[in-house]
Enzyme design. Sequence first.
Site, PDB file in Angstrom:
ATOM      1  N   ALA A 163       0.832  -1.204   0.000  1.00 36.55           N
ATOM      2  CA  ALA A 163       0.000   0.000   0.000  1.00 36.55           C
ATOM      3  C   ALA A 163       0.868   1.255   0.000  1.00 36.55           C
ATOM      4  O   ALA A 163       0.516   2.262  -0.622  1.00 36.55           O
ATOM      5  CB  ALA A 163      -0.939   0.002   1.198  1.00 36.55           C
TER       6      ALA A 163
ATOM      7  N   GLU B  73      -1.249   7.955  -6.997  1.00 42.33           N
ATOM      8  CA  GLU B  73      -1.132   9.426  -7.027  1.00 42.33           C
ATOM      9  C   GLU B  73      -0.485   9.894  -8.331  1.00 42.33           C
ATOM     10  O   GLU B  73      -0.925  10.872  -8.934  1.00 42.33           O
ATOM     11  CB  GLU B  73      -0.323   9.903  -5.831  1.00 42.33           C
ATOM     12  CG  GLU B  73      -0.077  11.390  -5.816  1.00 42.33           C
ATOM     13  CD  GLU B  73      -1.039  12.172  -4.948  1.00 42.33           C
ATOM     14  OE1 GLU B  73      -1.143  13.391  -5.178  1.00 42.33           O
ATOM     15  OE2 GLU B  73      -1.675  11.583  -4.075  1.00 42.33           O
TER      16      GLU B  73
ATOM     17  N   GLY C 181       1.930   1.570  -3.498  1.00 40.55           N
ATOM     18  CA  GLY C 181       0.721   1.701  -4.311  1.00 40.55           C
ATOM     19  C   GLY C 181       0.082   3.073  -4.195  1.00 40.55           C
ATOM     20  O   GLY C 181      -0.457   3.604  -5.170  1.00 40.55           O
ATOM     21  N   ASP C 182       0.132   3.662  -3.018  1.00 36.04           N
ATOM     22  CA  ASP C 182      -0.386   5.014  -2.811  1.00 36.04           C
ATOM     23  C   ASP C 182       0.326   5.989  -3.746  1.00 36.04           C
ATOM     24  O   ASP C 182      -0.301   6.831  -4.397  1.00 36.04           O
ATOM     25  CB  ASP C 182      -0.192   5.413  -1.348  1.00 36.04           C
ATOM     26  CG  ASP C 182      -0.617   6.839  -1.062  1.00 36.04           C
ATOM     27  OD1 ASP C 182      -1.776   7.186  -1.361  1.00 36.04           O
ATOM     28  OD2 ASP C 182       0.204   7.605  -0.524  1.00 36.04           O
ATOM     29  N   CYS C 183       1.609   5.849  -3.839  1.00 35.13           N
ATOM     30  CA  CYS C 183       2.414   6.716  -4.702  1.00 35.13           C
ATOM     31  C   CYS C 183       2.092   6.488  -6.180  1.00 35.13           C
ATOM     32  O   CYS C 183       1.921   7.441  -6.946  1.00 35.13           O
ATOM     33  CB  CYS C 183       3.887   6.452  -4.432  1.00 35.13           C
ATOM     34  SG  CYS C 183       4.997   7.439  -5.427  1.00 35.13           S
TER      35      CYS C 183
END
Length: 128
Positions: free
Chosen positions: A19, A27, A22-24
Site C-alpha cells: 500500500a 497518485e 501503491g499510494d504513490c
Amino acid sequence: MRFIDKDINAKQLSPLNLAFIGDCIYEILVREMLVTEANRPVNDLHRESVKFVSAKAQTVAFEKIKDILTEEETAIYKRGRNAKVGHSPKSATEGEYHCATGVESLFGYLYLTEQTDRIKELFSIINK
C-alpha cells in the site's frame, strides 16, 4: 516498468508495504491524468487530485473494478483491506479506509510485478 533494478518478491511483502508504494503509484496516475487534461495552476491541480486519492474516492474506484479482478488480484486487495493499519481515519469511515488500503496494495503489487498494462487498464476503468 520499475526504476530500481532489484529482484523483489512482491508476494512476500506485507500488505502495508504494498500500500505504501501503491499510494504513490495511484497518485502519479491521477496527477498525470490531470496534467494531460489541461494546463492549469498547481493549486487547482492539487484540489482536483484530492478528489481522486481520498479513501472515499478509492472505495468508489474499487466498486468499478471489483468484478474484473483476477483471483490473485482479489487476494492481494483483501490482504491490504484486512491489514491492521494502527490508526483511525480522519475523513472517511473505517471501512472506506480499509478499502482504500486494499486498492493501494493492489496497485503497489501490480507495479512491483511490472504489470503496467494491467495498471493502465484498471485505472482507465476507474476513470470512465
